[in-house]
Motif scaffolding. Structure first.
Motif, mmCIF file in Angstrom:
data_model
loop_
_atom_site.group_PDB
_atom_site.id
_atom_site.type_symbol
_atom_site.label_atom_id
_atom_site.label_comp_id
_atom_site.label_asym_id
_atom_site.label_seq_id
_atom_site.Cartn_x
_atom_site.Cartn_y
_atom_site.Cartn_z
ATOM 1 N N THR A 1 0.846 -1.192 0.000
ATOM 2 C CA THR A 1 0.000 0.000 0.000
ATOM 3 C C THR A 1 0.882 1.241 0.000
ATOM 4 N N THR A 2 0.420 2.292 -0.641
ATOM 5 C CA THR A 2 1.255 3.482 -0.790
ATOM 6 C C THR A 2 1.416 4.271 0.507
ATOM 7 N N LEU A 3 0.490 4.092 1.469
ATOM 8 C CA LEU A 3 0.631 4.737 2.775
ATOM 9 C C LEU A 3 1.574 3.954 3.685
ATOM 10 N N ARG A 4 1.873 2.710 3.308
ATOM 11 C CA ARG A 4 2.884 1.889 3.971
ATOM 12 C C ARG A 4 2.551 1.552 5.415
ATOM 13 N N THR A 5 1.280 1.181 5.650
ATOM 14 C CA THR A 5 0.884 0.693 6.965
ATOM 15 C C THR A 5 0.202 -0.663 6.793
ATOM 16 N N GLY A 6 0.164 -1.444 7.876
ATOM 17 C CA GLY A 6 -0.561 -2.706 7.853
ATOM 18 C C GLY A 6 0.335 -3.927 7.918
ATOM 19 N N GLY A 7 -0.139 -4.936 8.662
ATOM 20 C CA GLY A 7 0.597 -6.186 8.784
ATOM 21 C C GLY A 7 0.204 -7.183 7.709
ATOM 22 N N ALA A 8 0.710 -8.396 7.847
ATOM 23 C CA ALA A 8 0.414 -9.454 6.875
ATOM 24 C C ALA A 8 -0.963 -10.055 7.159
ATOM 25 N N PRO A 9 -1.724 -10.415 6.128
ATOM 26 C CA PRO A 9 -3.005 -11.093 6.345
ATOM 27 C C PRO A 9 -2.772 -12.565 6.677
ATOM 28 N N GLY B 1 -16.558 -18.375 3.891
ATOM 29 C CA GLY B 1 -17.128 -17.400 4.817
ATOM 30 C C GLY B 1 -16.086 -16.543 5.505
ATOM 31 N N GLU B 2 -14.932 -16.354 4.863
ATOM 32 C CA GLU B 2 -13.841 -15.588 5.463
ATOM 33 C C GLU B 2 -14.032 -14.084 5.231
ATOM 34 N N ASP B 3 -13.416 -13.288 6.099
ATOM 35 C CA ASP B 3 -13.263 -11.875 5.781
ATOM 36 C C ASP B 3 -12.312 -11.788 4.602
ATOM 37 N N TRP B 4 -12.544 -10.824 3.715
ATOM 38 C CA TRP B 4 -11.731 -10.750 2.510
ATOM 39 C C TRP B 4 -11.518 -9.312 2.077
ATOM 40 N N LEU B 5 -10.478 -9.133 1.285
ATOM 41 C CA LEU B 5 -10.143 -7.826 0.736
ATOM 42 C C LEU B 5 -9.509 -8.036 -0.626
ATOM 43 N N VAL B 6 -10.001 -7.316 -1.639
ATOM 44 C CA VAL B 6 -9.327 -7.337 -2.938
ATOM 45 C C VAL B 6 -8.374 -6.152 -2.971
ATOM 46 N N LEU B 7 -7.185 -6.378 -3.507
ATOM 47 C CA LEU B 7 -6.135 -5.371 -3.495
ATOM 48 C C LEU B 7 -5.599 -5.161 -4.900
ATOM 49 N N PRO C 1 -2.624 -7.351 12.260
ATOM 50 C CA PRO C 1 -2.718 -8.202 11.076
ATOM 51 C C PRO C 1 -4.174 -8.407 10.656
ATOM 52 N N PHE C 2 -4.418 -8.442 9.357
ATOM 53 C CA PHE C 2 -5.769 -8.635 8.833
ATOM 54 C C PHE C 2 -6.166 -10.100 8.991
ATOM 55 N N GLU C 3 -7.245 -10.348 9.740
ATOM 56 C CA GLU C 3 -7.696 -11.722 9.984
ATOM 57 C C GLU C 3 -8.640 -12.160 8.863
ATOM 58 N N GLY C 4 -8.051 -12.431 7.731
ATOM 59 C CA GLY C 4 -8.833 -12.851 6.575
ATOM 60 C C GLY C 4 -7.915 -13.072 5.392
ATOM 61 N N THR C 5 -8.505 -13.069 4.199
ATOM 62 C CA THR C 5 -7.768 -13.332 2.966
ATOM 63 C C THR C 5 -7.700 -12.079 2.095
ATOM 64 N N VAL C 6 -6.506 -11.793 1.611
ATOM 65 C CA VAL C 6 -6.313 -10.709 0.652
ATOM 66 C C VAL C 6 -6.119 -11.325 -0.726
ATOM 67 N N ILE C 7 -6.882 -10.817 -1.697
ATOM 68 C CA ILE C 7 -6.763 -11.279 -3.084
ATOM 69 C C ILE C 7 -6.147 -10.163 -3.903
ATOM 70 N N ARG C 8 -4.954 -10.394 -4.424
ATOM 71 C CA ARG C 8 -4.291 -9.399 -5.262
ATOM 72 C C ARG C 8 -4.762 -9.554 -6.710
ATOM 73 N N ILE C 9 -5.315 -8.473 -7.262
ATOM 74 C CA ILE C 9 -5.808 -8.495 -8.641
ATOM 75 C C ILE C 9 -4.694 -8.019 -9.561
ATOM 76 N N LEU C 10 -4.185 -8.943 -10.389
ATOM 77 C CA LEU C 10 -3.060 -8.657 -11.270
ATOM 78 C C LEU C 10 -3.425 -8.798 -12.740
ATOM 79 N N THR C 11 -4.728 -8.795 -13.055
ATOM 80 C CA THR C 11 -5.166 -8.955 -14.442
ATOM 81 C C THR C 11 -4.787 -7.731 -15.278
ATOM 82 N N GLN C 12 -4.474 -7.979 -16.563
ATOM 83 C CA GLN C 12 -4.025 -6.918 -17.460
ATOM 84 C C GLN C 12 -4.731 -7.036 -18.804
ATOM 85 N N GLY C 13 -4.816 -5.909 -19.527
ATOM 86 C CA GLY C 13 -5.289 -5.970 -20.904
ATOM 87 C C GLY C 13 -6.282 -4.889 -21.274
#
Length: 380
Positions: free
Chosen positions: A17-25, A48-54, A66-78
């Motif tokens: 993240t550009t603000l540079r805060t936060g632990g590992a999920p 049924g997990e907490d989730w965040l798309v990044l 730390p974020f108690e859930g799953t982070v999904i990094r969206i890396l799709t291009q085109g």
């Protein structure tokens, strides 16, 4: 769609993240194709997990725990070029993970007008309608046609017209507002915009004309507009730069305030302000059973006014570069609207600074500035 769930070792969100805060999920997934993204979301939702798309992480303020859930990094291009039903225009369908400024650069290079004032905005294309991003009077809602998204409740993929997204000033039905939940929990897979085929344009908007220093109505090249906007953003620390701490933030931390005209009149006359354009094509619906042949005249209403949050902050005594004692968070040295991480600042330090600024502006002007980024595990 046949994509595989790609699980990776969790990475601290302070590095993503550009603000540079936060632990590992607890868990992290990556999706490089639409199929992978759909499968990742389906997997998380079934658990049924907490989730965040990044995406680019440029509009996210993450707490220290730390974020108690799953982070999904969206890396799709085109980018896919499509025909437009309107003469002299073209449509671009863009994958959610594509860089926003990469899209703007593509459009300008190919002579497609409508996005150039938003040059240099960080983040991904998929996040742009959620926030209804904009700059210098230009917003994505002006060119947005539709989005392809997947709903959490049903898991169904659908194409949704822009008119159904509730687009407003830095908002939509998809946005996680501070202290609330989105009206529609869904993830954008692709975005389609409709642009004018023209390598130059006549600049009309007051904010953009002022930023470009224009005093004539002569057409100007899109490439020139983009270059000037990038230079202006760089001078304000609004272009990401690894070596410039003024860019280690979320851009504008607070939204410009939208207030009724009567409230704007109570502010000092030197406070910069811009009218919020009213809906000139508003439709009045009258049930046929009650129609008597007459339509009442619409009572004209004074349009709301957008006032400069940066001006309010500075006039409340918060100068560029201001920081609280012993804090590693500070106001940018280039722009009063940006809060920055000067190196190792915690989310608590950034929050403390934000609350202090809010209290000063409220004390001086009676207005409560609202945060622009999405807040995760943090309160103001």
């Amino acid at each position: 769609m046949g994509g595989a769930v790609h699980e990776v070792e969790p990475i601290r969100l302070s590095t993503l993240t550009t603000l540079r805060t936060g632990g590992a999920p607890e868990r992290m997934l990556e999706a490089s194709t639409t199929a992978e993204l759909v499968d990742a979301l389906t997997d998380v939702w079934s658990r049924g997990e907490d989730w965040l798309v990044l995406g680019g992480g440029s509009n996210l303020f993450v707490g220290d725990e730390p974020f108690e859930g799953t982070v999904i990094r969206i890396l799709t291009q085109g980018i896919e070029e499509l025909s437009s039903p309107h003469e002299g225009r073209v449509r671009l369908r863009v994958q959610a993970g594509h860089g926003w400024d990469d899209l703007v650069a593509y459009a300008v290079e190919h002579g497609y007008a409508g996005l150039e004032a938003m040059s240099g905005i960080p983040g991904t294309v998929g996040a742009s309608p959620v926030q209804n991003i904009g700059a210098y009077g230009q917003e994505i809602q002006e060119t947005l046609v539709e989005v392809e998204l997947i709903d959490e409740a049903t898991g169904e993929i659908s194409v949704v017209p822009a008119a159904e997204l509730g687009l407003g000033f830095r908002t939509s039905v998809l946005k996680h507002h501070y202290g609330g939940v989105p009206q529609r929990r869904a993830v954008i897979l692709s975005v389609t915009v409709d642009l004018v085929v023209a390598s130059e344009r006549v600049v009309r908007g007051e904010q953009l004309r002022r930023a470009l220093g224009l005093d004539s109505d002569a057409p100007v090249p899109l490439t020139w507009v983009r270059e000037r906007i990038l230079a202006t953003r760089a001078s304000k620390g609004m272009l990401l730069d690894e070596h410039d701490p003024d860019t280690h933030g979320v851009g504008s931390f607070f939204q410009n305030a939208i207030v009724p005209e009567i409230v704007a009149r109570s502010l000092p006359p030197e406070c910069p302000r811009w009218p919020v354009t009213p809906d000139l094509d508003a439709v009045t619906v009258i049930p046929l059973a009650s129609y008597d042949g007459f339509v009442s005249a619409v009572k004209p209403e004074a349009p709301d006014v957008k006032v400069s949050a940066a001006w309010l902050i500075e006039q409340a005594g918060i100068r560029k570069g201001f920081k609280l004692p012993r804090s590693r968070a500070s106001v940018s040295t280039k722009h009063a609207l940006a809060l920055t991480n000067r190196g190792g600042a915690t989310a608590a330090e950034v929050s403390e600074l934000a609350r202090f600024i809010q209290s000063r502006v409220h004390s001086e002007f009676g207005l409560v500035l609202q945060p622009e980024p999405v807040l995760l595990g943090v309160e103001l």
